[in-house]
Design a protein around this motif. Structure first.
Motif, PDB file in Angstrom:
ATOM      1  N   TRP A  25       0.832  -1.206   0.000  1.00 25.72           N
ATOM      2  CA  TRP A  25       0.000   0.000   0.000  1.00 25.72           C
ATOM      3  C   TRP A  25       0.866   1.256   0.000  1.00 25.72           C
ATOM      4  N   GLU A  26       1.977   1.217   0.724  1.00 25.60           N
ATOM      5  CA  GLU A  26       2.859   2.385   0.722  1.00 25.60           C
ATOM      6  C   GLU A  26       3.391   2.666  -0.689  1.00 25.60           C
ATOM      7  N   VAL A  27       3.758   1.609  -1.397  1.00 25.38           N
ATOM      8  CA  VAL A  27       4.221   1.797  -2.784  1.00 25.38           C
ATOM      9  C   VAL A  27       3.099   2.401  -3.630  1.00 25.38           C
ATOM     10  N   THR A  82      10.816  -3.509  -2.876  1.00 21.13           N
ATOM     11  CA  THR A  82      11.002  -2.692  -1.666  1.00 21.13           C
ATOM     12  C   THR A  82       9.956  -1.577  -1.607  1.00 21.13           C
ATOM     13  N   ASP A  83       9.713  -1.119  -0.398  1.00 17.30           N
ATOM     14  CA  ASP A  83       8.747  -0.034  -0.216  1.00 17.30           C
ATOM     15  C   ASP A  83       9.447   1.327  -0.277  1.00 17.30           C
ATOM     16  N   PRO A  84       8.703   2.411  -0.125  1.00 20.71           N
ATOM     17  CA  PRO A  84       9.325   3.736  -0.292  1.00 20.71           C
ATOM     18  C   PRO A  84      10.419   4.049   0.735  1.00 20.71           C
ATOM     19  N   HIS A  85      10.512   3.253   1.782  1.00 14.60           N
ATOM     20  CA  HIS A  85      11.558   3.490   2.778  1.00 14.60           C
ATOM     21  C   HIS A  85      12.695   2.494   2.636  1.00 14.60           C
ATOM     22  N   GLY A  86      12.667   1.712   1.554  1.00 17.76           N
ATOM     23  CA  GLY A  86      13.731   0.749   1.309  1.00 17.76           C
ATOM     24  C   GLY A  86      13.527  -0.591   1.983  1.00 17.76           C
ATOM     25  N   ASP A  87      12.390  -0.781   2.648  1.00 17.07           N
ATOM     26  CA  ASP A  87      12.151  -2.054   3.333  1.00 17.07           C
ATOM     27  C   ASP A  87      11.631  -3.101   2.356  1.00 17.07           C
ATOM     28  N   PRO A  88      12.073  -4.336   2.511  1.00  9.94           N
ATOM     29  CA  PRO A  88      11.699  -5.385   1.568  1.00  9.94           C
ATOM     30  C   PRO A  88      10.230  -5.786   1.680  1.00  9.94           C
TER      31      PRO A  88
HETATM   32 MN   LIG Z   1       7.593   1.540   4.952  1.00 11.82          MN
END
Ligand SMILES: [Mn+2]
Ligand SMILES: [Mn+2]
Ligand SMILES: [Mn+2]
Ligand SMILES: [Mn+2]
Lengths: 217, 217
Positions: free
Chosen positions: B81-83, B124-130
DNA sequence: TTAATTTTTTAGATAAGACTAAAAATATTT
DNA sequence: AAATATTTTTAGTCTTATCTAAAAAATTAA
């Protein structure tokens, strides 16, 4: 701020008001929400305290302007999410409702307005229902039930009254979809079933079916 | 089926386990969820009954395979969802978290898998988390904190440890974003602040900042 | 190894939202 | 108009998820 449950009550009352425009009875709300009258009494007291509806004991309820505003806000979200699911995520029109019931309670004005823009500001949802704009405004769509159309007349399917999965799947089976032209060939006087011409084919549908299809003619 | 609250507990415990890999204490869960230890005790008993974690009095808890599966499922939804919000709805990376906290609890396997495809199966998401895949699998990304890098070495910013709005806005101000190359010029021994080269400009950042930026080198 | 401190659990209370059963008010029949 | 039926409200209970205060266990310090 309103809870998920409160929002569902407001939406239900709103929909009941579009049909009957009298005070909405406790029982009708209970039926719509598949709950008990006593639960409804509790909730409408709380909603009256919050100034979203007017309640006098034994008199039913009426939404205030604020109540209407919140209800149309939830409906806007429900319908925009339905468009998203169909247009972008390959859902069919009979699969969207339950998911939209969840998504309609997500709280984020930015989210819903950006979604609206992303979808190109759609005016109607996958079932032909109008989508309120940011200010809660939407134009009433001119429509009549297929069951009210006289033989030899024709029109275009622009909506459905029942949007249950079962009904929508029936429509899919006979390739009845929004935008489809329908010509009424004849009406059987005994059971009011209709023979209609659609996709150059004649099919016969019951009066119950015809009673759930909206036509623009 | 798990409630919103249960899902939040599982997610919190999962995150705590990635840091400490011991039994997770009641207090640490309470702190993470901003609730009280007594509430946590109640909830973990319930979750133990549901077989998503193992609990022995005074011993802390450990997620079972089922528990891990549910937690990664929620995390998958959160990050997808963040993406969506950033890539499609013009949200910035500091605006997405609170909305994703709501969206992550929407229940619909089709929705999330279609969303994944619609976004092009992001890793990855917008914070670089997988982002875990459909089966909960994701590769661990090789990364170190900027604060551990020696002067004259260089690397690429690939994630953030803190994804609070305040911190992300700070990064925006100095144009520190994912994919950005950073060279460490010098480290001040007194307070461990770093002077770094980014966008051909030298800036000095505190050790607290450097401690929340992940680098691939 | 006691004593003090911290952590965790238990006990009891509260609020939201639902339910059942019974009472009260309203509506419909006779 | 009185009797009957229906609708609505009230009273009391239940579940979920919280909380505070106190008791119990574990940890740390003296
Ligand atoms: Mn995130
Ligand atoms: Mn719907
Ligand atoms: Mn619809
Ligand atoms: Mn987040």
């Amino acid at each position: 701020m309103f809870t998920l449950s409160e929002e569902n009550y407001l939406k239900a009352i709103y929909h009941l008001q579009t049909i009957s425009r009298k005070g909405i009875s406790t029982n009708s709300i209970a039926k719509k929400l598949k709950t008990k009258a006593s639960s409804v009494t509790d909730m409408i007291k709380k909603l009256a305290d919050k100034k979203v509806l007017v309640y006098k004991k034994y008199q039913g309820v009426t939404l205030t302007d604020l109540g209407n505003q919140i209800a149309t806000g939830v409906i806007r979200k429900h319908r925009l999410w339905e468009v998203f699911l169909v247009d972008k995520l390959n859902f069919s029109w009979d699969e969207v409702h339950d998911v939209a019931e969840q998504l309609e309670h997500i709280k984020s004005p930015k989210l819903i307005n950006e979604l609206d823009a992303f979808l190109g500001f759609p005016k109607t949802d996958p079932h032909g229902d109008p989508i309120p704009d940011k200010d809660g405004e939407f134009q009433k769509i001119e429509k009549r039930l297929l069951s009210t159309i006289e033989p030899s007349q024709l029109g275009v399917c622009i909506g459905v009254k029942d949007s249950s999965s079962e009904f929508l799947k029936y429509l899919d089976k006979y390739q009845i979809s929004l935008g489809q032209q329908i010509k009424v060939i004849s009406k059987e006087p005994f059971d009011d079933s209709l023979t209609i011409l659609i996709h150059d084919k004649e099919i016969t549908i019951s009066q119950k079916i015809a009673n759930n299809i909206y036509i623009q003619s």
